[in-house]
Design an enzyme around this catalytic site. Structure first.
Site, PDB file in Angstrom:
ATOM      1  N   CYS A 100       0.896  -1.117  -0.003  1.00  0.00           N
ATOM      2  CA  CYS A 100       0.087  -0.072   0.025  1.00  0.00           C
ATOM      3  C   CYS A 100       1.043   1.323   0.033  1.00  0.00           C
ATOM      4  CB  CYS A 100      -0.732  -0.248   1.427  1.00  0.00           C
ATOM      5  SG  CYS A 100      -1.796   1.527   1.473  1.00  0.00           S
ATOM      6  N   CYS A 107      -2.461  14.966   3.285  1.00  0.00           N
ATOM      7  CA  CYS A 107      -3.660  14.884   2.437  1.00  0.00           C
ATOM      8  C   CYS A 107      -4.237  16.264   2.772  1.00  0.00           C
ATOM      9  CB  CYS A 107      -4.364  13.886   2.960  1.00  0.00           C
ATOM     10  SG  CYS A 107      -5.777  13.562   1.717  1.00  0.00           S
ATOM     11  N   CYS A 111     -11.299  14.428   5.630  1.00  0.00           N
ATOM     12  CA  CYS A 111     -12.020  13.382   5.995  1.00  0.00           C
ATOM     13  C   CYS A 111     -11.989  13.209   7.396  1.00  0.00           C
ATOM     14  CB  CYS A 111     -11.753  11.875   5.294  1.00  0.00           C
ATOM     15  SG  CYS A 111     -11.788  12.079   3.568  1.00  0.00           S
ATOM     16  N   CYS A 114     -10.000  10.304   9.511  1.00  0.00           N
ATOM     17  CA  CYS A 114      -8.577   9.996   8.842  1.00  0.00           C
ATOM     18  C   CYS A 114      -7.411  10.806   9.397  1.00  0.00           C
ATOM     19  CB  CYS A 114      -8.692  10.255   7.447  1.00  0.00           C
ATOM     20  SG  CYS A 114      -7.069   9.813   6.704  1.00  0.00           S
ATOM     21  N   GLY A 157      -3.008  10.499   1.042  1.00  0.00           N
ATOM     22  CA  GLY A 157      -3.088  11.410  -0.004  1.00  0.00           C
ATOM     23  C   GLY A 157      -3.990  11.063  -0.855  1.00  0.00           C
ATOM     24  N   GLU A 158      -4.479  11.708  -1.669  1.00  0.00           N
ATOM     25  CA  GLU A 158      -5.488  11.598  -2.633  1.00  0.00           C
ATOM     26  C   GLU A 158      -4.900  11.404  -4.086  1.00  0.00           C
ATOM     27  OE1 GLU A 158      -8.739  10.760  -3.246  1.00  0.00           O
ATOM     28  OE2 GLU A 158      -8.156  10.961  -5.117  1.00  0.00           O
ATOM     29  N   HIS A 214     -18.101   5.514   2.027  1.00  0.00           N
ATOM     30  CA  HIS A 214     -18.452   5.716   3.284  1.00  0.00           C
ATOM     31  C   HIS A 214     -19.763   6.007   4.003  1.00  0.00           C
ATOM     32  CE1 HIS A 214     -14.461   4.574   3.276  1.00  0.00           C
ATOM     33  NE2 HIS A 214     -13.737   5.712   3.373  1.00  0.00           N
ATOM     34  N   ASN A 288     -10.782   2.005  12.075  1.00  0.00           N
ATOM     35  CA  ASN A 288      -9.902   2.187  13.135  1.00  0.00           C
ATOM     36  C   ASN A 288     -10.320   3.170  13.809  1.00  0.00           C
ATOM     37  OD1 ASN A 288      -8.127   0.452  12.028  1.00  0.00           O
ATOM     38  ND2 ASN A 288      -7.440   1.790  10.511  1.00  0.00           N
ATOM     39  N   CYS A 331      -5.245   5.376  10.144  1.00  0.00           N
ATOM     40  CA  CYS A 331      -4.357   5.750   8.807  1.00  0.00           C
ATOM     41  C   CYS A 331      -3.775   7.054   9.031  1.00  0.00           C
ATOM     42  CB  CYS A 331      -5.177   5.769   7.807  1.00  0.00           C
ATOM     43  SG  CYS A 331      -5.985   4.338   7.347  1.00  0.00           S
TER      44      CYS A 331
HETATM   45  N1  SAH Z   1      -7.439   9.442  -0.634  1.00  0.00           N
HETATM   46  C1  SAH Z   1      -7.964   7.910  -1.038  1.00  0.00           C
HETATM   47  C2  SAH Z   1      -6.863   7.100  -0.767  1.00  0.00           C
HETATM   48  C3  SAH Z   1      -6.204   7.206   0.518  1.00  0.00           C
HETATM   49  S1  SAH Z   1      -7.409   6.561   1.973  1.00  0.00           S
HETATM   50  C4  SAH Z   1      -9.319   7.723  -0.610  1.00  0.00           C
HETATM   51  O1  SAH Z   1      -9.867   8.455  -0.031  1.00  0.00           O
HETATM   52  O2  SAH Z   1      -9.648   6.801  -1.269  1.00  0.00           O
HETATM   53  C5  SAH Z   1      -7.384   4.971   1.937  1.00  0.00           C
HETATM   54  C6  SAH Z   1      -8.551   4.441   2.651  1.00  0.00           C
HETATM   55  O3  SAH Z   1      -8.454   4.347   4.112  1.00  0.00           O
HETATM   56  C7  SAH Z   1      -9.784   5.076   2.512  1.00  0.00           C
HETATM   57  O4  SAH Z   1     -11.067   4.575   2.136  1.00  0.00           O
HETATM   58  C8  SAH Z   1      -9.937   5.984   3.618  1.00  0.00           C
HETATM   59  O5  SAH Z   1     -11.493   6.560   3.747  1.00  0.00           O
HETATM   60  C9  SAH Z   1      -9.710   4.933   4.632  1.00  0.00           C
HETATM   61  N2  SAH Z   1      -9.460   5.351   6.000  1.00  0.00           N
HETATM   62  C10 SAH Z   1      -9.059   6.560   6.437  1.00  0.00           C
HETATM   63  N3  SAH Z   1      -9.091   6.555   7.894  1.00  0.00           N
HETATM   64  C11 SAH Z   1      -9.510   5.632   8.300  1.00  0.00           C
HETATM   65  C12 SAH Z   1      -9.619   4.987   9.559  1.00  0.00           C
HETATM   66  N4  SAH Z   1      -9.576   5.499  10.532  1.00  0.00           N
HETATM   67  N5  SAH Z   1     -10.446   3.809   9.795  1.00  0.00           N
HETATM   68  C13 SAH Z   1     -10.359   3.001   8.365  1.00  0.00           C
HETATM   69  N6  SAH Z   1     -10.105   3.456   7.403  1.00  0.00           N
HETATM   70  C14 SAH Z   1      -9.855   4.497   7.257  1.00  0.00           C
END
Ligand code: SAH
Length: 345
Positions: A100, A107, A111, A114, A157-158, A214, A288, A331
């Site tokens: 990964c 980022c 969100c 995150c 990151g996105e 989500h 998480n 994450c």
């Molecule tokens: N920016 C991209 C890729 C990175 S995040 C995206 O949003 O898809 C990768 C994944 O981890 C995303 O689905 C994100 O929503 C998720 N993620 C972020 N924080 C998290 C957490 N606390 N628990 C579980 N998944 C999480």
């Protein structure tokens, strides 16, 4: 550096073009990052290359390493030459190794659940920084006869906001003389940047798309993922479905289960309605936990009930296999802690 550029650079410096192929072989097949060990080059050449080039995976220092107790997951915090740190994760599945990778340091998407966006400036990673994350792991795997065979762009990151570098890195890794990873074994995950999904379609490679959905209620998704105000999820699903049809690749919708927020039967019904007739599968991810923000994991019974509602509607769905849960702090947390420390120094 792509092979043709390396050939050009070497030719300009007065070296034989085929040296480029030999160097390429050392770097990307044998994962030897030290020119001094490239035994089929002359001493003068080894000296010249050591003085002229740096090899990025060798420059990315591991500042923290976490191994899960089951030995299947390894998470690294890697320090880039400019002092920024990124997280990369190696996972050992029964079908092989997957990595990964992060696409940005930090980022911007904010969100709510995150940690990637906390602390530290955001910058795009270069293509070299993205693909080097794979080579950091390949360096250890190669001597054991193993290699990374899958890449998911799901680190911090996105990716769609760093489109060119991400897809350049993936195309590089695809080459048989580089990492030989098939496009079908690559997944790019987005929070829903529609122009990026459209660009992926134009690129026309069979890379899988994952969408972080989500929530399927506008107010809740606006709150959890502010990007929803610019790109509403219903439009994102339409764009993703369009990509699925053109690429023939099923889209994965990631759905974090947040206790009491998006995990009711009604939420599952709504989700099923949106995804009906689509080339879609749902990956349910027990969050998480981020207790400070009030995000908790639903209990197992709730997760199973949610899953059963989706299945009743014939929506393909799985619950994410928890890998390395003991090291799976939310994450981006490693990086956030690192950035905080640097600031206070
Ligand atoms: N920016 C991209 C890729 C990175 S995040 C995206 O949003 O898809 C990768 C994944 O981890 C995303 O689905 C994100 O929503 C998720 N993620 C972020 N924080 C998290 C957490 N606390 N628990 C579980 N998944 C999480």
């Amino acid at each position: 550096m792509p092979l043709h550029r390396l050939q050009m650079v070497l030719a300009e410096a007065g070296f034989k073009k085929f040296r480029a192929n030999q160097i390429f072989d050392w770097l990307y097949r044998k994962c030897v990052f030290d020119f001094a060990r490239m035994t089929n080059l002359s001493k003068t050449e080894r000296k010249f290359f050591s003085e002229t080039f740096t090899v990025l995976p060798a420059e990315m220092e591991t500042v923290r390493r976490l191994d899960s107790s089951d030995g299947l997951t390894q998470k690294l915090l890697l320090k880039l030459p400019d002092g920024n740190a990124i997280e990369s994760v190696l996972m050992h599945h029964d079908y092989g190794y997957s990595v990964c990778v992060s696409s940005q340091a930090g980022c911007d998407m904010r969100c709510a659940f995150c940690a990637s966006g906390l602390n530290g400036a955001v910058r795009n990673l270069t293509a070299a920084e993205i693909l080097s994350q794979v080579y950091v792991f390949n360096r250890d795997l190669y001597p054991k006869g193993d290699r990374v065979s899958r890449v998911v762009v799901m680190g911090s990151g996105e990716p769609m906001l760093n489109f060119d570098a991400v897809f350049e890195a993936l195309q590089f890794l695809h080459q048989s003389e580089a990492a030989n990873i098939s496009y079908r074994n690559m997944t790019v995950s987005t929070c829903g940047i529609i122009p990026g999904i459209e660009k992926m379609k134009v690129l026309g490679l069979p890379i899988s798309l994952a969408v972080s959905l989500h929530a399927v209620k506008t107010d809740l998704r606006n709150e959890l993922m502010p990007i929803n105000k610019g790109f509403p999820f219903a439009d994102v699903i339409t764009a993703a479905e369009d990509y699925a049809r053109s690429s023939g690749r099923q889209v994965t919708y990631e759905y974090i289960l947040l206790a009491g927020l998006n995990d009711s039967d009604e939420d599952a019904e709504l989700l099923a309605n949106y995804l009906r007739f689509n080339l879609a599968c749902v990956n349910l991810i027990p969050v998480n936990p981020v207790p400070e923000k009030g995000f908790f994991r639903p209990d197992l019974k709730r997760v199973e009930k949610f899953l059963s509602v989706l299945k009743r509607h014939r929506i393909q769905a799985t619950v994410r296999k928890e890998m390395g849960q003991d090291i799976n702090a939310a994450c981006g947390q490693l990086r956030a802690a690192f950035a905080r420390n640097q600031k206070s120094e």
